[in-house]
Design a protein around this motif. Structure first.
Motif, PDB file in Angstrom:
ATOM      1  N   THR A  31      31.552  14.189  34.143  1.00 46.78           N
ATOM      2  CA  THR A  31      30.546  14.837  33.237  1.00 46.78           C
ATOM      3  C   THR A  31      31.820  15.518  32.559  1.00 46.78           C
ATOM      4  OG1 THR A  31      28.550  14.674  34.342  1.00 46.78           O
ATOM      5  CG2 THR A  31      28.913  16.413  32.718  1.00 46.78           C
ATOM      6  N   GLN A  32      31.877  15.768  31.059  1.00 47.95           N
ATOM      7  CA  GLN A  32      32.896  16.380  30.516  1.00 47.95           C
ATOM      8  C   GLN A  32      32.113  17.030  29.135  1.00 47.95           C
ATOM      9  OE1 GLN A  32      36.246  14.258  29.109  1.00 47.95           O
ATOM     10  NE2 GLN A  32      37.184  16.339  28.514  1.00 47.95           N
ATOM     11  N   GLY A  33      32.325  18.143  28.795  1.00 49.81           N
ATOM     12  CA  GLY A  33      31.681  18.658  27.471  1.00 49.81           C
ATOM     13  C   GLY A  33      32.973  18.905  26.408  1.00 49.81           C
ATOM     14  N   HIS A  34      32.416  19.132  25.384  1.00 49.67           N
ATOM     15  CA  HIS A  34      33.393  19.505  23.968  1.00 49.67           C
ATOM     16  C   HIS A  34      32.460  20.005  23.131  1.00 49.67           C
ATOM     17  CE1 HIS A  34      36.494  18.523  21.393  1.00 49.67           C
ATOM     18  NE2 HIS A  34      35.526  18.190  20.363  1.00 49.67           N
ATOM     19  N   ARG A  35      33.287  21.086  22.302  1.00 49.60           N
ATOM     20  CA  ARG A  35      32.755  21.758  21.240  1.00 49.60           C
ATOM     21  C   ARG A  35      34.116  21.619  20.239  1.00 49.60           C
ATOM     22  NH1 ARG A  35      29.769  27.212  21.955  1.00 49.60           N
ATOM     23  NH2 ARG A  35      29.288  26.668  19.870  1.00 49.60           N
ATOM     24  N   GLN A  36      33.526  21.199  19.024  1.00 52.02           N
ATOM     25  CA  GLN A  36      34.800  21.195  18.085  1.00 52.02           C
ATOM     26  C   GLN A  36      34.940  22.377  17.205  1.00 52.02           C
ATOM     27  OE1 GLN A  36      36.766  18.244  17.590  1.00 52.02           O
ATOM     28  NE2 GLN A  36      37.856  19.566  16.039  1.00 52.02           N
ATOM     29  N   ASP A  37      35.967  22.884  16.888  1.00 52.87           N
ATOM     30  CA  ASP A  37      36.449  24.069  16.265  1.00 52.87           C
ATOM     31  C   ASP A  37      36.153  23.638  14.676  1.00 52.87           C
ATOM     32  OD1 ASP A  37      36.906  25.711  18.424  1.00 52.87           O
ATOM     33  OD2 ASP A  37      39.058  25.191  18.341  1.00 52.87           O
ATOM     34  N   LEU A  38      35.452  24.368  14.006  1.00 55.06           N
ATOM     35  CA  LEU A  38      35.109  23.888  12.710  1.00 55.06           C
ATOM     36  C   LEU A  38      35.305  25.368  11.668  1.00 55.06           C
ATOM     37  CD1 LEU A  38      31.626  22.345  13.115  1.00 55.06           C
ATOM     38  CD2 LEU A  38      33.932  21.182  12.925  1.00 55.06           C
ATOM     39  N   THR A  39      35.623  24.821  10.472  1.00 50.96           N
ATOM     40  CA  THR A  39      35.937  25.731   9.344  1.00 50.96           C
ATOM     41  C   THR A  39      35.063  25.640   8.212  1.00 50.96           C
ATOM     42  OG1 THR A  39      38.455  25.980   9.934  1.00 50.96           O
ATOM     43  CG2 THR A  39      37.386  26.832   7.625  1.00 50.96           C
ATOM     44  N   LEU A  40      34.090  26.757   7.917  1.00 50.84           N
ATOM     45  CA  LEU A  40      33.192  26.726   6.677  1.00 50.84           C
ATOM     46  C   LEU A  40      34.025  27.047   5.564  1.00 50.84           C
ATOM     47  CD1 LEU A  40      30.238  26.167   6.064  1.00 50.84           C
ATOM     48  CD2 LEU A  40      29.796  28.541   6.020  1.00 50.84           C
ATOM     49  N   LEU A  41      34.245  26.247   4.655  1.00 49.53           N
ATOM     50  CA  LEU A  41      34.618  26.209   3.034  1.00 49.53           C
ATOM     51  C   LEU A  41      33.910  26.518   2.024  1.00 49.53           C
ATOM     52  CD1 LEU A  41      37.883  23.889   3.502  1.00 49.53           C
ATOM     53  CD2 LEU A  41      37.906  26.561   3.921  1.00 49.53           C
ATOM     54  N   LYS A  42      34.004  27.368   1.089  1.00 45.35           N
ATOM     55  CA  LYS A  42      33.369  27.349  -0.471  1.00 45.35           C
ATOM     56  C   LYS A  42      34.389  26.954  -1.323  1.00 45.35           C
ATOM     57  CE  LYS A  42      30.399  29.756  -3.122  1.00 45.35           C
ATOM     58  NZ  LYS A  42      29.832  31.001  -3.784  1.00 45.35           N
ATOM     59  N   ILE A  43      33.801  26.185  -2.254  1.00 45.00           N
ATOM     60  CA  ILE A  43      34.987  25.477  -2.977  1.00 45.00           C
ATOM     61  C   ILE A  43      34.740  26.334  -4.168  1.00 45.00           C
ATOM     62  CG2 ILE A  43      35.682  23.606  -4.577  1.00 45.00           C
ATOM     63  CD1 ILE A  43      35.679  22.937  -1.313  1.00 45.00           C
ATOM     64  N   ASN A  44      35.959  26.883  -4.806  1.00 49.56           N
ATOM     65  CA  ASN A  44      36.046  27.610  -5.920  1.00 49.56           C
ATOM     66  C   ASN A  44      36.346  26.881  -7.168  1.00 49.56           C
ATOM     67  OD1 ASN A  44      35.651  29.669  -4.110  1.00 49.56           O
ATOM     68  ND2 ASN A  44      38.035  30.039  -4.033  1.00 49.56           N
ATOM     69  N   ASP A  45      37.422  26.254  -7.358  1.00 54.57           N
ATOM     70  CA  ASP A  45      37.643  25.366  -8.221  1.00 54.57           C
ATOM     71  C   ASP A  45      38.403  24.027  -7.912  1.00 54.57           C
ATOM     72  OD1 ASP A  45      38.155  25.182 -11.148  1.00 54.57           O
ATOM     73  OD2 ASP A  45      39.980  26.148 -11.125  1.00 54.57           O
ATOM     74  N   ILE A  46      38.113  23.215  -9.018  1.00 57.17           N
ATOM     75  CA  ILE A  46      38.832  21.685  -8.803  1.00 57.17           C
ATOM     76  C   ILE A  46      39.496  21.646 -10.013  1.00 57.17           C
ATOM     77  CG2 ILE A  46      38.624  19.365  -8.847  1.00 57.17           C
ATOM     78  CD1 ILE A  46      35.833  19.988  -7.602  1.00 57.17           C
ATOM     79  N   ALA A  47      41.105  21.297  -9.868  1.00 57.17           N
ATOM     80  CA  ALA A  47      42.035  21.396 -11.052  1.00 57.17           C
ATOM     81  C   ALA A  47      42.809  20.023 -10.832  1.00 57.17           C
ATOM     82  CB  ALA A  47      42.995  22.365 -11.175  1.00 57.17           C
ATOM     83  N   GLU A  48      43.044  19.315 -12.172  1.00 60.65           N
ATOM     84  CA  GLU A  48      44.112  18.145 -12.065  1.00 60.65           C
ATOM     85  C   GLU A  48      45.450  18.484 -11.979  1.00 60.65           C
ATOM     86  OE1 GLU A  48      43.589  15.439 -15.426  1.00 60.65           O
ATOM     87  OE2 GLU A  48      41.351  15.758 -15.231  1.00 60.65           O
ATOM     88  N   ASP A  49      45.707  19.733 -12.268  1.00 61.87           N
ATOM     89  CA  ASP A  49      47.106  20.468 -12.070  1.00 61.87           C
ATOM     90  C   ASP A  49      46.789  21.567 -10.985  1.00 61.87           C
ATOM     91  OD1 ASP A  49      49.812  21.074 -12.162  1.00 61.87           O
ATOM     92  OD2 ASP A  49      49.652  22.113 -14.065  1.00 61.87           O
ATOM     93  N   ALA A  50      47.419  21.343 -10.104  1.00 58.98           N
ATOM     94  CA  ALA A  50      47.080  22.443  -8.850  1.00 58.98           C
ATOM     95  C   ALA A  50      47.854  23.770  -8.928  1.00 58.98           C
ATOM     96  CB  ALA A  50      47.661  21.859  -7.335  1.00 58.98           C
ATOM     97  N   LYS A  51      48.946  23.507  -9.895  1.00 58.72           N
ATOM     98  CA  LYS A  51      49.847  25.043 -10.100  1.00 58.72           C
ATOM     99  C   LYS A  51      48.473  25.928 -10.845  1.00 58.72           C
ATOM    100  CE  LYS A  51      53.974  22.451 -10.305  1.00 58.72           C
ATOM    101  NZ  LYS A  51      55.056  21.970 -11.256  1.00 58.72           N
ATOM    102  N   LYS A  52      47.769  25.347 -11.745  1.00 55.23           N
ATOM    103  CA  LYS A  52      46.794  26.241 -12.518  1.00 55.23           C
ATOM    104  C   LYS A  52      45.870  27.000 -11.444  1.00 55.23           C
ATOM    105  CE  LYS A  52      46.463  23.284 -16.415  1.00 55.23           C
ATOM    106  NZ  LYS A  52      45.628  22.756 -17.393  1.00 55.23           N
ATOM    107  N   LEU A  53      45.648  26.697 -10.094  1.00 55.88           N
ATOM    108  CA  LEU A  53      44.895  27.302  -9.015  1.00 55.88           C
ATOM    109  C   LEU A  53      45.464  28.662  -9.176  1.00 55.88           C
ATOM    110  CD1 LEU A  53      43.805  24.297  -7.016  1.00 55.88           C
ATOM    111  CD2 LEU A  53      42.390  25.473  -8.823  1.00 55.88           C
ATOM    112  N   ALA A  54      44.584  29.492  -8.685  1.00 53.88           N
ATOM    113  CA  ALA A  54      45.061  30.764  -8.133  1.00 53.88           C
ATOM    114  C   ALA A  54      45.824  30.877  -6.977  1.00 53.88           C
ATOM    115  CB  ALA A  54      43.802  31.721  -7.898  1.00 53.88           C
ATOM    116  N   ALA A  55      46.800  31.611  -6.924  1.00 53.14           N
ATOM    117  CA  ALA A  55      47.733  31.612  -5.651  1.00 53.14           C
ATOM    118  C   ALA A  55      46.936  31.839  -4.611  1.00 53.14           C
ATOM    119  CB  ALA A  55      48.840  32.680  -6.162  1.00 53.14           C
TER     120      ALA A  55
END
Length: 170
Positions: free
Chosen positions: A86-110
């Motif tokens: 028997t073995q157990g596992h819990r995956q580490d996760l990150t909750l993200l909130k999407i701020n913006d989508i851009a065709e040019d990533a340079k326009k996104l906030a630093a």
């Protein structure tokens, strides 16, 4: 506008103000991250498909929290062999909130992570003191050697212990 983002070996369809639970991203809560592995961008009738990625596109997201997934139990057995693991596992996760989508990533906030590092004043390196010689430790005393146990020679016969006479009962 929506995007198909690949992160952690999985693909997610995201739009602005969506929250997604992805495999762990090394960032602290409140940090802003840019996901640049964009497979497809869609804006109404206009769809851009990458080969394999859309060049220059990016998705800006904020880390809401670092969490862990549910516990999963892995149970292995071999029938008729009394073999169970028997073995157990819990995956580490990150909750993200999407701020913006851009065709040019340079326009996104630093990303805020880079801003924090740049804003932090650099500490002056303290001069290292020369290595002081260690205080002379008392030399370790050698453990006294134990005398080797004498072995009975095989040629000499062993003497039999004399038998005690049994006490008589009255």
């Amino acid at each position: 506008m929506y995007a198909l983002v690949k992160t952690g070996g999985k693909q997610y369809r995201v739009a602005k103000d969506d929250t997604i639970l992805v495999e762990r991203i090394a960032a602290e809560e409140g940090d802003q991250v840019v996901l640049d592995n964009i497979i497809m961008l869609g804006d109404g009738d206009k769809v851009t498909v990458g080969t394999p990625n859309v060049e220059g596109a990016g998705v800006s997201a904020t880390v809401m929290r670092q969490t862990r997934g549910p516990k999963i139990i892995i149970f292995r057995r071999k029938r008729r062999k009394n073999h169970r693991r028997t073995q157990g596992h819990r995956q580490d996760l990150t909750l993200l909130k999407i701020n913006d989508i851009a065709e040019d990533a340079k326009k996104l906030a630093a990303p805020k992570v880079a801003a924090k590092k740049a804003a932090a004043p650099k500490k002056a390196a303290a001069p290292k003191a020369e290595a002081a010689p260690k205080a002379e430790a008392a030399p370790k005393k050698a453990a006294p050697k134990k005398a080797a146990a004498k072995k009975a020679s095989a040629a000499a016969p062993k003497k039999a212990a004399p038998k005690k006479a049994a006490a008589k009962k009255k």
